[in-house]
Structures are given as C-alpha cells and as structure tokens.
Design an enzyme around this catalytic site. Sequence first.
Site, PDB file in Angstrom:
ATOM      1  CB  SER A  15      -0.985   0.010   1.178  1.00 50.36           C
ATOM      2  OG  SER A  15      -0.327   0.223   2.398  1.00 50.36           O
ATOM      3  CG  MET A  92       8.444  -7.992   5.773  1.00 48.80           C
ATOM      4  SD  MET A  92       8.319  -6.693   7.030  1.00 48.80           S
ATOM      5  CE  MET A  92       8.084  -7.723   8.482  1.00 48.80           C
ATOM      6  CG  HIS A 111       9.069   1.549  12.229  1.00 50.08           C
ATOM      7  ND1 HIS A 111       9.037   0.162  12.136  1.00 50.08           N
ATOM      8  CD2 HIS A 111       8.761   1.845  13.505  1.00 50.08           C
ATOM      9  CE1 HIS A 111       8.733  -0.336  13.316  1.00 50.08           C
ATOM     10  NE2 HIS A 111       8.561   0.652  14.165  1.00 50.08           N
TER      11      HIS A 111
HETATM   12  C1  GRF Z   1       3.789  -0.526   6.756  1.00 52.84           C
HETATM   13  O1  GRF Z   1       3.060  -0.395   7.940  1.00 52.84           O
HETATM   14  C2  GRF Z   1       5.194  -0.009   6.916  1.00 52.84           C
HETATM   15  O2  GRF Z   1       5.271   1.076   7.793  1.00 52.84           O
HETATM   16  C3  GRF Z   1       5.921  -1.195   7.486  1.00 52.84           C
HETATM   17  O3  GRF Z   1       5.377  -2.308   6.821  1.00 52.84           O
HETATM   18  C4  GRF Z   1       4.041  -1.996   6.411  1.00 52.84           C
HETATM   19  C5  GRF Z   1       3.991  -2.242   4.929  1.00 52.84           C
HETATM   20  O4  GRF Z   1       2.681  -2.078   4.429  1.00 52.84           O
HETATM   21  N1  GRF Z   1       7.340  -1.056   7.314  1.00 52.84           N
HETATM   22  P1  GRF Z   1       2.424  -1.986   2.876  1.00 52.84           P
HETATM   23  O5  GRF Z   1       3.007  -3.261   2.259  1.00 52.84           O
HETATM   24  O6  GRF Z   1       3.110  -0.773   2.363  1.00 52.84           O
HETATM   25  O7  GRF Z   1       0.947  -1.924   2.718  1.00 52.84           O
END
Ligand code: GRF
Length: 220
Positions: A15, A92, A111
């Site tokens: 997202s 990740m 984050h």
């Molecule tokens: C987000 O909450 C970001 O802050 C964290 O991982 C999540 C990723 O969400 N690092 P998306 O894949 O961007 O929807």
Amino acid sequence: MARLRCAVLISGRGSNLEALMHACAKKDFPAEIALVVSNRADAGGLAHAARAGIASTVIPHRDYSRREAFEAALTRTLEAAGIELICLAGFMRLLTAGFVDHWRDRVINIHPSLLPGFPGLDTHARALAEGVRFAGCTVHFVRTEMDHGPIIVQAAVPVLQGDDEHALAARVLIAEHRAYPLALKLIGEGRVKVVGERTEIADISSGAPILLNPADDQRA
Ligand code: GRF
C-alpha cells in the site's frame, strides 16, 4: 529537471508502494519509480506495479544461502537500473552493514511508529500496552540498527479509547501514505541533508510542511 530514479523494495501488500506510485504519477513530482523489487514472488504489491506498467523483479532471498549474496544480487539489479534512491516499503529483510554502507544515505524506510519509540515488530500492540496517547509513523534514512537512522518526516495520529492494534494500524497507515510521498518529494527536490545522525530540510517555509499531525487530518 531530471527526476530522481527510485526503486521500491517490498515483501507484501504494497500500500505504501501504491501511495508512492500515485505521487510519482504527477507530472511535476521530482522522483520516479524505475523499478519495484520483491524478495517474495507472492507479494501483493507486484500487481500494483504491473498495472501501472512499472518494471518489477523478484529476487527470492531463499535462493541465496548467505545474506551477503542476496544483497549482492540486489545491488547488481539496482545499479543496472541506474537507481539513485532505494525506498523500503514493507521490505521484510534485515540489511547488513555492507549493503547499508554501500548505499549510505540512499536508502530510506517507513516504520509505523514515532521513532525512536517502538522499533521492530508488533509496534502497535506495544504502543497500546504502554498507553501512549499519540502514535504515528516515521520515514528515515536506513542504518544497520533496525528502524533507526536520521529522521526525514514524521506524522502523528491520536490513539483513541477502545483502539485495538488493527484500528490503530489502519489510522497510522493513512498517515504513512501521506508521509512517505512527502519525504520522497523533499529528497527529490534536493532539500534533505544528512548532518551527523539528523537531517536538515532546506527552505521549509516555501514548501510542503514536514510536520503532519492530527489537526491537519481533521482539516483534510
Ligand atoms: C507498513 O506499515 C510499513 O510502515 C511497514 O510495513 C508496512 C507495509 O505495508 N514497514 P504496505 O506493504 O506498504 O501496505
């Protein structure tokens, strides 16, 4: 002026990638997404890139026995694409000092907490357990210590009575989708300078604010 060539690295739903793509689609935005890289073939975010016609590639970390070898493949791919800035968006994998030093001040991350509070996983559950009144998100330059590094933009949201971690995560995510494009805009405009372990933003009065807060959200 040439736009800053960015890669967005993802592992999941993407997202934040979508929010960055949306910002970059504007003609006068100072950055472009030249490449999306995922370490997982099943990352939902890959579909966003495909729909928008943005090049994407999967580099499965499991294909490499050592973290350094995975990162070397990553660097080769990014350099071949002429990438100037790496945006981690739900990527990740921890990055080693070798990678972070190679790309020093050219890797940013988002984050979902007001760093330096609540780094790492389960951030919303821990914030709720502490009873904090404000939560939020941080866009920062990446250092080897996880969720640590010079802060570019933060956005705050209130923690409301009765919030569970899902409700709080959803409220923070809305702030993330504003904060990340803002940070990218500031960098693309050449206004962000790393000074020691902090950043200085040039010319704040003439451009976008660097403080996003609940009062702004209520006006929006
Ligand atoms: C987000 O909450 C970001 O802050 C964290 O991982 C999540 C990723 O969400 N690092 P998306 O894949 O961007 O929807």
